[in-house]
Write an enzyme that holds these catalytic residues in place. Sequence first.
Site, PDB file in Angstrom:
ATOM      1  CG  ASP A 108      -1.756   1.196   1.384  1.00 39.45           C
ATOM      2  OD1 ASP A 108      -1.718   2.073   0.496  1.00 39.45           O
ATOM      3  OD2 ASP A 108      -2.466   1.291   2.401  1.00 39.45           O
ATOM      4  CG  ASP A 131      -8.045   2.130  -8.689  1.00 35.87           C
ATOM      5  OD1 ASP A 131      -7.992   1.831  -9.891  1.00 35.87           O
ATOM      6  OD2 ASP A 131      -7.493   1.453  -7.799  1.00 35.87           O
ATOM      7  CG  PHE A 206      -5.552   2.864 -16.909  1.00 32.40           C
ATOM      8  CD1 PHE A 206      -5.155   1.604 -16.510  1.00 32.40           C
ATOM      9  CD2 PHE A 206      -6.877   3.225 -16.735  1.00 32.40           C
ATOM     10  CE1 PHE A 206      -6.058   0.714 -15.940  1.00 32.40           C
ATOM     11  CE2 PHE A 206      -7.783   2.347 -16.162  1.00 32.40           C
ATOM     12  CZ  PHE A 206      -7.380   1.088 -15.764  1.00 32.40           C
TER      13      PHE A 206
HETATM   14  C1  SAM Z   1      -6.473   2.486 -12.639  1.00 37.52           C
HETATM   15  S1  SAM Z   1      -5.036   1.582 -12.313  1.00 37.52           S
HETATM   16  C2  SAM Z   1      -3.762   2.457 -13.217  1.00 37.52           C
HETATM   17  C3  SAM Z   1      -2.508   1.644 -13.399  1.00 37.52           C
HETATM   18  C4  SAM Z   1      -1.351   2.384 -14.095  1.00 37.52           C
HETATM   19  N1  SAM Z   1      -0.885   3.494 -13.287  1.00 37.52           N
HETATM   20  C5  SAM Z   1      -1.755   2.852 -15.456  1.00 37.52           C
HETATM   21  O1  SAM Z   1      -1.892   4.074 -15.634  1.00 37.52           O
HETATM   22  O2  SAM Z   1      -1.891   2.006 -16.341  1.00 37.52           O
HETATM   23  C6  SAM Z   1      -4.675   2.050 -10.648  1.00 37.52           C
HETATM   24  C7  SAM Z   1      -3.734   1.093  -9.958  1.00 37.52           C
HETATM   25  O3  SAM Z   1      -3.408   1.581  -8.669  1.00 37.52           O
HETATM   26  C8  SAM Z   1      -3.390   0.485  -7.764  1.00 37.52           C
HETATM   27  N2  SAM Z   1      -3.569   1.041  -6.412  1.00 37.52           N
HETATM   28  C9  SAM Z   1      -4.702   1.551  -5.885  1.00 37.52           C
HETATM   29  N3  SAM Z   1      -4.490   1.980  -4.631  1.00 37.52           N
HETATM   30  C10 SAM Z   1      -3.183   1.738  -4.341  1.00 37.52           C
HETATM   31  C11 SAM Z   1      -2.351   1.942  -3.198  1.00 37.52           C
HETATM   32  N4  SAM Z   1      -2.847   2.499  -2.074  1.00 37.52           N
HETATM   33  N5  SAM Z   1      -1.068   1.560  -3.268  1.00 37.52           N
HETATM   34  C12 SAM Z   1      -0.572   0.993  -4.383  1.00 37.52           C
HETATM   35  N6  SAM Z   1      -1.306   0.763  -5.501  1.00 37.52           N
HETATM   36  C13 SAM Z   1      -2.585   1.140  -5.492  1.00 37.52           C
HETATM   37  C14 SAM Z   1      -4.508  -0.407  -8.250  1.00 37.52           C
HETATM   38  O4  SAM Z   1      -4.387  -1.740  -7.797  1.00 37.52           O
HETATM   39  C15 SAM Z   1      -4.347  -0.278  -9.767  1.00 37.52           C
HETATM   40  O5  SAM Z   1      -3.468  -1.254 -10.296  1.00 37.52           O
END
Ligand code: SAM
Length: 227
Positions: A108, A131, A206
Site C-alpha cells: 500500500d 482509481d 491506462f
Molecule cells: C487504474 S489503475 C492504473 C494503473 C497504471 N498506473 C496505469 O496508468 O496504467 C490504478 C492502480 O493503482 C493500484 N492502487 C490503488 N491503490 C493503491 C495503493 N494504495 N497503493 C498501491 N497501488 C494502489 C490499483 O491496484 C491499480 O493497479
Amino acid sequence: MERAGRLPYNVVMGRRALRKVNPKLDLSRHLMTQDELPQPWDAVELFGRRAPLEIEVGTGKGLFMAGAGRARRDRDFLGIEVAGRYARFAAARLVVGELDNARIVHGDALRIFGQLLPDASIAAVHVYFPDPWWKKRHHKRRVMNERFVKDVERVLPIEGRLHFWTDVGEYFQLSLDLIARCTSLVGPLEVAERSAEHDLDYRTHFERRVRLSGGPVFRAEFRKAAR
Ligand SMILES: C[S@@+](CC[C@H](N)C(=O)[O-])C[C@H]1O[C@@H](n2cnc3c(N)ncnc32)[C@H](O)[C@@H]1O
C-alpha cells in the site's frame, strides 16, 4: 462529472484479464512485499548503489516502470502496487526487460509514504490514472488525499517532481485544488501530449487505453521549490 455524458473508458470496459506470468521467470530480485523493504529506509540496500530514486504509485501492468527504467539507467525506480497479481505481472515485465534499476513492491503506497519514506529521499513521484472511486462516499479511498500529498511534498527534495495524470476531469481538478491548499508545491506545470510512435509508446497502459478510445487525458507536473 464525466459520467453525465461519455462514460470514461475504464468504467465502460473494466480491466482485461492479465496474461499469465511465465512460472520459470525468477522474480525474486524484482518483486518484494512491503514488509521486505529495508527498515529503516535504505535505498542503497534496495538497489545496491546510490542513485536518484523515483517512485510510481499504482504501477498496474508496469509499462511506465519498464519504459522509465530503460530510458534512465542512471536512476532507480520503485513501483508500488497493492494488487498482488498486477505487482507480479509488472515485476515479470522488468525481469524480461533485464532492468536492474527497477523493482516492484506489493503493498500500500499510502502506508509506505506515511510510515517508511524519510524526508527528501525521493527524486520524483509518479501517480498515473489512480482509481477514481466514483461515488462521493468512496472519495476518501482516493490516493490523492490530504495526507498523501503532504507526504509527497515531504519526501521530495528541492527540485523534486510530482507527476499526476488522470482521465477523470473532476478528480484532476479536486487534486489540483488539494495540492494548492495543502502544499507549497509549484504548479501545475504544463505537460504536452506526445504522439505515439508505436503501439506501446504511452506513459502507461491506462494512457494507451484512454487515448485509443479518444478520451481526454489531464496531465500535471509539480516542482518542490526552496522556501
Ligand atoms: C487504474 S489503475 C492504473 C494503473 C497504471 N498506473 C496505469 O496508468 O496504467 C490504478 C492502480 O493503482 C493500484 N492502487 C490503488 N491503490 C493503491 C495503493 N494504495 N497503493 C498501491 N497501488 C494502489 C490499483 O491496484 C491499480 O493497479
